[in-house]
Design a protein around this motif. Structure first.
Motif, PDB file in Angstrom:
ATOM      1  N   LEU A   1      32.373  31.495  21.137  1.00  0.00           N
ATOM      2  CA  LEU A   1      30.931  31.391  21.412  1.00  0.00           C
ATOM      3  C   LEU A   1      30.640  31.752  22.859  1.00  0.00           C
ATOM      4  O   LEU A   1      29.635  32.401  23.159  1.00  0.00           O
ATOM      5  CB  LEU A   1      30.435  29.974  21.142  1.00  0.00           C
ATOM      6  CG  LEU A   1      30.169  29.604  19.698  1.00  0.00           C
ATOM      7  CD1 LEU A   1      29.603  28.214  19.634  1.00  0.00           C
ATOM      8  CD2 LEU A   1      29.202  30.569  19.092  1.00  0.00           C
ATOM      9  N   TYR A   2      31.540  31.324  23.759  1.00  0.00           N
ATOM     10  CA  TYR A   2      31.380  31.661  25.183  1.00  0.00           C
ATOM     11  C   TYR A   2      31.382  33.166  25.367  1.00  0.00           C
ATOM     12  O   TYR A   2      30.509  33.719  26.048  1.00  0.00           O
ATOM     13  CB  TYR A   2      32.506  31.004  25.967  1.00  0.00           C
ATOM     14  CG  TYR A   2      32.545  31.342  27.431  1.00  0.00           C
ATOM     15  CD1 TYR A   2      31.730  30.688  28.333  1.00  0.00           C
ATOM     16  CD2 TYR A   2      33.390  32.322  27.903  1.00  0.00           C
ATOM     17  CE1 TYR A   2      31.760  30.998  29.659  1.00  0.00           C
ATOM     18  CE2 TYR A   2      33.433  32.647  29.244  1.00  0.00           C
ATOM     19  CZ  TYR A   2      32.620  31.975  30.118  1.00  0.00           C
ATOM     20  OH  TYR A   2      32.646  32.296  31.432  1.00  0.00           O
TER      21      TYR A   2
ATOM     22  N   PHE B   1      30.685  35.444  23.175  1.00  0.00           N
ATOM     23  CA  PHE B   1      29.484  36.006  22.564  1.00  0.00           C
ATOM     24  C   PHE B   1      28.267  35.774  23.455  1.00  0.00           C
ATOM     25  O   PHE B   1      27.451  36.685  23.656  1.00  0.00           O
ATOM     26  CB  PHE B   1      29.293  35.346  21.197  1.00  0.00           C
ATOM     27  CG  PHE B   1      28.236  35.981  20.365  1.00  0.00           C
ATOM     28  CD1 PHE B   1      28.316  37.318  20.027  1.00  0.00           C
ATOM     29  CD2 PHE B   1      27.165  35.248  19.925  1.00  0.00           C
ATOM     30  CE1 PHE B   1      27.333  37.904  19.261  1.00  0.00           C
ATOM     31  CE2 PHE B   1      26.179  35.825  19.162  1.00  0.00           C
ATOM     32  CZ  PHE B   1      26.267  37.156  18.826  1.00  0.00           C
ATOM     33  N   ALA B   2      28.180  34.558  24.023  1.00  0.00           N
ATOM     34  CA  ALA B   2      27.042  34.241  24.886  1.00  0.00           C
ATOM     35  C   ALA B   2      27.033  35.139  26.115  1.00  0.00           C
ATOM     36  O   ALA B   2      26.001  35.704  26.479  1.00  0.00           O
ATOM     37  CB  ALA B   2      27.093  32.773  25.299  1.00  0.00           C
TER      38      ALA B   2
ATOM     39  N   SER C   1      26.024  38.552  25.332  1.00  0.00           N
ATOM     40  CA  SER C   1      24.607  38.707  25.032  1.00  0.00           C
ATOM     41  C   SER C   1      23.759  38.560  26.295  1.00  0.00           C
ATOM     42  O   SER C   1      22.632  39.035  26.341  1.00  0.00           O
ATOM     43  CB  SER C   1      24.159  37.703  23.978  1.00  0.00           C
ATOM     44  OG  SER C   1      24.168  36.411  24.513  1.00  0.00           O
ATOM     45  N   LEU C   2      24.319  37.929  27.331  1.00  0.00           N
ATOM     46  CA  LEU C   2      23.578  37.851  28.598  1.00  0.00           C
ATOM     47  C   LEU C   2      23.605  39.187  29.326  1.00  0.00           C
ATOM     48  O   LEU C   2      22.774  39.454  30.185  1.00  0.00           O
ATOM     49  CB  LEU C   2      24.187  36.789  29.510  1.00  0.00           C
ATOM     50  CG  LEU C   2      23.985  35.343  29.122  1.00  0.00           C
ATOM     51  CD1 LEU C   2      24.503  34.444  30.204  1.00  0.00           C
ATOM     52  CD2 LEU C   2      22.529  35.077  28.895  1.00  0.00           C
TER      53      LEU C   2
ATOM     54  N   GLU D   1      24.023  42.990  18.601  1.00  0.00           N
ATOM     55  CA  GLU D   1      24.603  41.670  18.769  1.00  0.00           C
ATOM     56  C   GLU D   1      24.564  40.892  17.468  1.00  0.00           C
ATOM     57  O   GLU D   1      25.486  40.141  17.159  1.00  0.00           O
ATOM     58  CB  GLU D   1      23.753  40.908  19.763  1.00  0.00           C
ATOM     59  CG  GLU D   1      24.472  40.428  20.960  1.00  0.00           C
ATOM     60  CD  GLU D   1      23.436  40.109  21.964  1.00  0.00           C
ATOM     61  OE1 GLU D   1      23.492  40.691  23.030  1.00  0.00           O
ATOM     62  OE2 GLU D   1      22.550  39.302  21.627  1.00  0.00           O
TER      63      GLU D   1
ATOM     64  N   MET E   1      26.394  26.324  24.314  1.00  0.00           N
ATOM     65  CA  MET E   1      26.628  27.734  24.024  1.00  0.00           C
ATOM     66  C   MET E   1      25.562  28.299  23.095  1.00  0.00           C
ATOM     67  O   MET E   1      25.076  29.414  23.274  1.00  0.00           O
ATOM     68  CB  MET E   1      28.011  27.910  23.378  1.00  0.00           C
ATOM     69  CG  MET E   1      29.144  27.742  24.344  1.00  0.00           C
ATOM     70  SD  MET E   1      29.018  28.923  25.675  1.00  0.00           S
ATOM     71  CE  MET E   1      29.824  28.021  26.948  1.00  0.00           C
TER      72      MET E   1
ATOM     73  N   LEU F   1      22.561  29.023  25.020  1.00  0.00           N
ATOM     74  CA  LEU F   1      22.689  30.294  25.738  1.00  0.00           C
ATOM     75  C   LEU F   1      22.458  31.460  24.794  1.00  0.00           C
ATOM     76  O   LEU F   1      21.709  32.395  25.102  1.00  0.00           O
ATOM     77  CB  LEU F   1      24.095  30.415  26.337  1.00  0.00           C
ATOM     78  CG  LEU F   1      24.327  29.882  27.738  1.00  0.00           C
ATOM     79  CD1 LEU F   1      25.705  30.285  28.198  1.00  0.00           C
ATOM     80  CD2 LEU F   1      23.303  30.440  28.686  1.00  0.00           C
ATOM     81  N   ILE F   2      23.113  31.421  23.621  1.00  0.00           N
ATOM     82  CA  ILE F   2      23.063  32.576  22.719  1.00  0.00           C
ATOM     83  C   ILE F   2      21.648  32.760  22.182  1.00  0.00           C
ATOM     84  O   ILE F   2      21.093  33.855  22.219  1.00  0.00           O
ATOM     85  CB  ILE F   2      24.062  32.396  21.558  1.00  0.00           C
ATOM     86  CG1 ILE F   2      25.485  32.461  22.092  1.00  0.00           C
ATOM     87  CG2 ILE F   2      23.861  33.467  20.510  1.00  0.00           C
ATOM     88  CD1 ILE F   2      26.521  32.060  21.093  1.00  0.00           C
TER      89      ILE F   2
END
Lengths: 332, 210
Positions: free
Chosen positions: A113-114, A116-117, A120-121, A153, B56, B59-60
């Protein structure tokens, strides 16, 4: 004093990760240009150093000594922040990449998830650069690129869900270890193909390099940038490409695992295997750049929303039902 | 522990200041950037209390998707002028009562929630949240969401789906006279459909139908 020694240890670890990443980004630019040139029967950069290996260093030196021009009508703070954001985001994602069972900077529970986050940033660097330049071409390029990255994404997220269904954990090391017997590239091959193409679009690589389509937009969001700021955009972009390759290697190619668990392969350290897999994926990236013509914008959107998204969603249902029917769901 | 509280106060200070700046900054695009900073620092706070999954996802979803679309709208429509008009003219005093009512409502809601915790501390540890340390965040969330609250979860999903379809229906308009590209038509086109070979008699010419 104890506190400081802990901090020094961490800084030392971070440097030990970041410096190789930065050097390999420089090398990968050279590799990219070289592969591209060989496909087109050219020589590519071969003058500076042996085989032209030092070409990227020469380029970096040139960028450092060039003047940084900040347009007078631009929004200066955001204009300067944009390349910094791109570069930082491309580098912090490497914190969770496992190079071995224990060789990982931050072994967090939600590693995927990190990743992916953070990826996406990445779109913010581009939007900020395009908007702050206060000029037409960068703005159009930024909007294009933002729409493109947001759309692809979604399908990358769904593909990750496919892999997670087979693993049962969000930890990257667990994902790697789950592939001990069978790499996910074999049962989930269609997902691997879609992931590869989406990664091309996510990192704005050809054939999806519409944000900087030079025939229409000069250089897209980078038009007004010069000197070191341009170089930072460039470095961030290639660090992102390497990161996507690493993500592909971890999700589908078994990360740091050796292909066969027998004698000659086990001698090679796990980090080398991961690097080799990243290089293999990057080689494919470079070949695609050299062979495929650029997509038209509406076709790109159509591919993302109307083909990749439904297909990967259907594949989620298939994977889930297969795992459920044969009682293979990883429950703990 | 000291380092922990230093980080906590830094993040919450950033969150509060950027939340104020969202409304205070003159430039609308700057407001959105401050909103993003706010989201990021709040997700950092989530991670600090051990809710890494929520952080998370925050954030996403919020930073990675919602705020991008926000930024899009703000950049495309020129709302900057409108905002300035609202704040500079005497019209702005009209909005004050509504703002006051809404903020009192939110304040009362927060009071009720926090008061509930104080009044009945056992509300905290209903269900199986006791073994939080042994089970990862994601597992325990999933266990609660897909067992005890499955109906609420599904209904919220349905509401989102309906909202999405509604938005698409509202903005969809069929324009007449737009040429559409049909891939199947293009690919299935043969030489016979496009080219015709004619024998032309001299001094007669060919009539081309158009």
């Amino acid at each position: 004093m104890e506190y400081f020694s802990i901090i020094f240890q961490e800084v030392y670890k971070i440097l030990f990760l970041l410096v190789p990443v930065l050097v390999s980004v420089a090398m990968i630019v050279w590799l990219d240009r070289r592969v591209w040139a060989f496909v087109q029967k050219r020589q590519g950069p071969n003058v500076v150093g042996p085989f032209g290996l030092l070409q990227s260093l020469a380029d970096a030196l040139k960028y450092i000594f060039k003047e940084m021009i900040i347009p007078s009508t631009s929004n200066k703070v955001i204009f300067i922040l944009a390349p910094i954001v791109t570069m930082t985001l491309a580098l912090i994602a490497w914190a969770v990449i496992p190079f071995g069972a224990t060789q990982v900077l931050a072994d967090i529970n939600v590693g995927i998830l990190y990743l992916f986050a953070v990826s996406s940033l990445g779109v913010y660097g581009i939007i900020m650069g395009g908007w702050a330049s206060n000029s037409k071409y960068p703005f159009l390029g930024a909007i294009r690129s933002a729409a493109q990255m947001v759309s692809y994404e979604v399908s990358i997220g769904v593909i990750i869900i496919n892999v997670l269904l087979c693993v049962g954990s969000l930890n990257l090391n667990d994902i790697v270890i789950a592939q001990k017997d069978l790499w996910f590239v074999i049962p989930l091959f269609p997902m691997f193909v879609i992931f590869f193409i989406s990664a091309l679009a996510e990192t704005n690589r050809p054939p999806f390099d519409l944000p900087e389509a030079e025939a229409e937009l000069v250089a897209g969001y980078q038009t007004e940038y010069s000197g070191m700021m341009y170089a930072m955009f460039w470095l961030g972009e290639y660090a992102n490409i390497l990161l996507m390759c690493a993500m592909g290697a971890i999700l589908f190619l078994g990360g740091w695992l050796s292909p066969l668990d027998i004698f000659p392969f086990t001698l090679i350290p796990s980090a080398v295997w991961l690097i080799l897999k990243i290089l293999l994926l990057f080689f494919l990236f470079a070949l695609v750049k050299a062979t495929v013509p650029r997509y038209r914008y509406d076709q790109l959107m159509r591919l993302g929303w109307k083909i990749f998204l439904p297909f990967s969603l259907i594949w989620v249902v298939l994977t889930a039902s297969y795992l459920f029917y044969f009682n293979l769901l990883p429950v703990n | 522990m000291i380092a922990h509280s230093i980080f906590f106060y830094t993040f919450s200070l950033i969150a509060i200041v950027s939340a104020i700046m969202v409304t205070a900054s003159k430039n609308t695009v700057h407001s959105v950037f401050f909103l993003i900073l706010d989201f990021i620092s709040i997700s950092c706070l989530f991670i600090m209390i051990g809710a890494e999954f929520l952080g998370m996802i925050m954030l996403i979803v919020y930073v990675g998707a919602v705020a991008v679309l926000f930024l899009f709208v703000v950049m495309m429509l020129n709302v900057a002028q409108q905002k300035n008009q609202w704040f500079s003219s005497k019209e702005s005093s009209k909005h004050i009562p509504f703002g006051l009512i809404i903020s009192t409502l939110i304040f009362v809601e927060i009071l009720i929630v926090i008061g509930g915790w104080k009044y009945k501390p056992e509300i905290f540890d209903i269900n199986n949240s006791a073994n939080l340390n042994s089970v990862s965040n994601t597992h325990s969330l999933g266990k609660i969401l897909y067992t005890d609250y499955i109906h609420v979860f599904q209904i919220s999903g349905m509401i989102l789906l309906v909202a999405m379809i509604g938005a698409i229906v509202l903005t969809f308009r069929q324009r007449a006279g737009v040429k559409k590209q049909s891939y199947i038509k293009q690919i299935s086109r043969e030489r016979v459909d496009g080219v015709e070979v004619l024998e032309v008699e001299s001094n007669k010419g060919v009539k081309i139908d158009d």
